[in-house]
Design a protein around this motif. Structure first.
Motif, PDB file in Angstrom:
ATOM      1  N   PRO A   1       5.646   6.029   7.520  1.00  0.00           N
ATOM      2  CA  PRO A   1       4.791   5.572   6.427  1.00  0.00           C
ATOM      3  C   PRO A   1       3.495   6.118   6.542  1.00  0.00           C
ATOM      4  O   PRO A   1       2.940   6.619   7.448  1.00  0.00           O
ATOM      5  N   VAL A   2       2.473   6.114   5.218  1.00  0.00           N
ATOM      6  CA  VAL A   2       1.184   6.659   5.269  1.00  0.00           C
ATOM      7  C   VAL A   2       0.601   5.732   6.103  1.00  0.00           C
ATOM      8  O   VAL A   2       0.224   4.622   5.708  1.00  0.00           O
ATOM      9  N   ARG A   3      -0.189   6.389   6.793  1.00  0.00           N
ATOM     10  CA  ARG A   3      -1.205   5.630   7.870  1.00  0.00           C
ATOM     11  C   ARG A   3      -2.561   5.913   7.111  1.00  0.00           C
ATOM     12  O   ARG A   3      -2.917   7.017   6.826  1.00  0.00           O
ATOM     13  N   ARG A   4      -3.379   4.845   6.995  1.00  0.00           N
ATOM     14  CA  ARG A   4      -4.627   4.925   6.444  1.00  0.00           C
ATOM     15  C   ARG A   4      -5.694   4.495   7.381  1.00  0.00           C
ATOM     16  O   ARG A   4      -5.405   3.311   8.065  1.00  0.00           O
ATOM     17  N   SER A   5      -6.915   4.902   7.473  1.00  0.00           N
ATOM     18  CA  SER A   5      -8.129   4.349   8.224  1.00  0.00           C
ATOM     19  C   SER A   5      -8.357   3.076   7.942  1.00  0.00           C
ATOM     20  O   SER A   5      -8.181   2.469   6.449  1.00  0.00           O
ATOM     21  N   GLN A   6      -9.004   2.197   8.538  1.00  0.00           N
ATOM     22  CA  GLN A   6      -9.539   0.944   7.989  1.00  0.00           C
ATOM     23  C   GLN A   6     -10.558   0.952   6.913  1.00  0.00           C
ATOM     24  O   GLN A   6     -10.561   0.304   6.075  1.00  0.00           O
ATOM     25  N   ASP A   7     -11.357   2.067   6.940  1.00  0.00           N
ATOM     26  CA  ASP A   7     -12.116   2.344   5.570  1.00  0.00           C
ATOM     27  C   ASP A   7     -11.452   2.510   4.303  1.00  0.00           C
ATOM     28  O   ASP A   7     -11.807   1.987   3.318  1.00  0.00           O
ATOM     29  N   GLU A   8     -10.343   3.399   4.444  1.00  0.00           N
ATOM     30  CA  GLU A   8      -9.414   3.591   3.416  1.00  0.00           C
ATOM     31  C   GLU A   8      -8.655   2.447   2.892  1.00  0.00           C
ATOM     32  O   GLU A   8      -8.923   2.296   1.485  1.00  0.00           O
TER      33      GLU A   8
END
Length: 150
Positions: free
Chosen positions: A70-77
């Motif tokens: 799965p696409v992992r995104r940072s908290q800011d993203e």
């Protein structure tokens, strides 16, 4: 009257299938999904690893050496995506009174033909309200700009 009193009010049970039918049915379940230990579907992991499954389905097989992740995104993203969805909802409806279970669709990768992604806007708004004391001043000001009801 006596016939009514002697009648059993409980519904009759259906007869169990014969031994041969039971065996064929359970053996079909056991073999329905390769790699499933006993019965049932056992997940679809076997299908993801099977080349025959890829040929029969409309899903594209991963390229050689490419893994499913799965696409992992940072908290800011994630915050920026959720804020963009909140802006989209506010522009369309004029408020942020969103039910907790509301899911909003957003087009990713810009342009008109990007992929649609479901974002749980209701959970984002509800969690933001609950965690209002811990939000940074910038994030709180961004939600205030949309008319967030705290």
């Amino acid at each position: 009257m006596a016939a009514l009193l002697s009648a059993d009010p409980r519904p009759r049970r259906l007869a169990a299938p014969s031994r041969s039918r039971r065996a064929s049915w359970s053996s079909r379940l056991r073999t329905s999904a390769p790699g499933s230990p006993r019965s049932g579907w056992g997940g679809i992991g076997w299908c993801l690893r099977s080349s025959t499954c890829w040929r029969r389905s409309a899903i594209e097989a991963p390229a050689e050496g490419e893994a499913f992740a799965p696409v992992r995104r940072s908290q800011d993203e994630r915050w920026n995506i959720n804020l963009a969805v909140a802006r989209q909802f506010h522009a369309r409806d004029g408020h942020l009174s969103v039910p907790r279970k509301h899911v909003e669709m957003i087009t990713m990768d810009g342009g008109g033909e990007g992929m649609q992604e479901a974002v749980k806007l209701g959970a984002f708004i509800d969690n933001s309200r609950r965690r209002a004391a811990t939000l940074s001043p910038e994030r709180r000001a961004a939600l205030d700009g949309l008319g967030m009801r705290w």
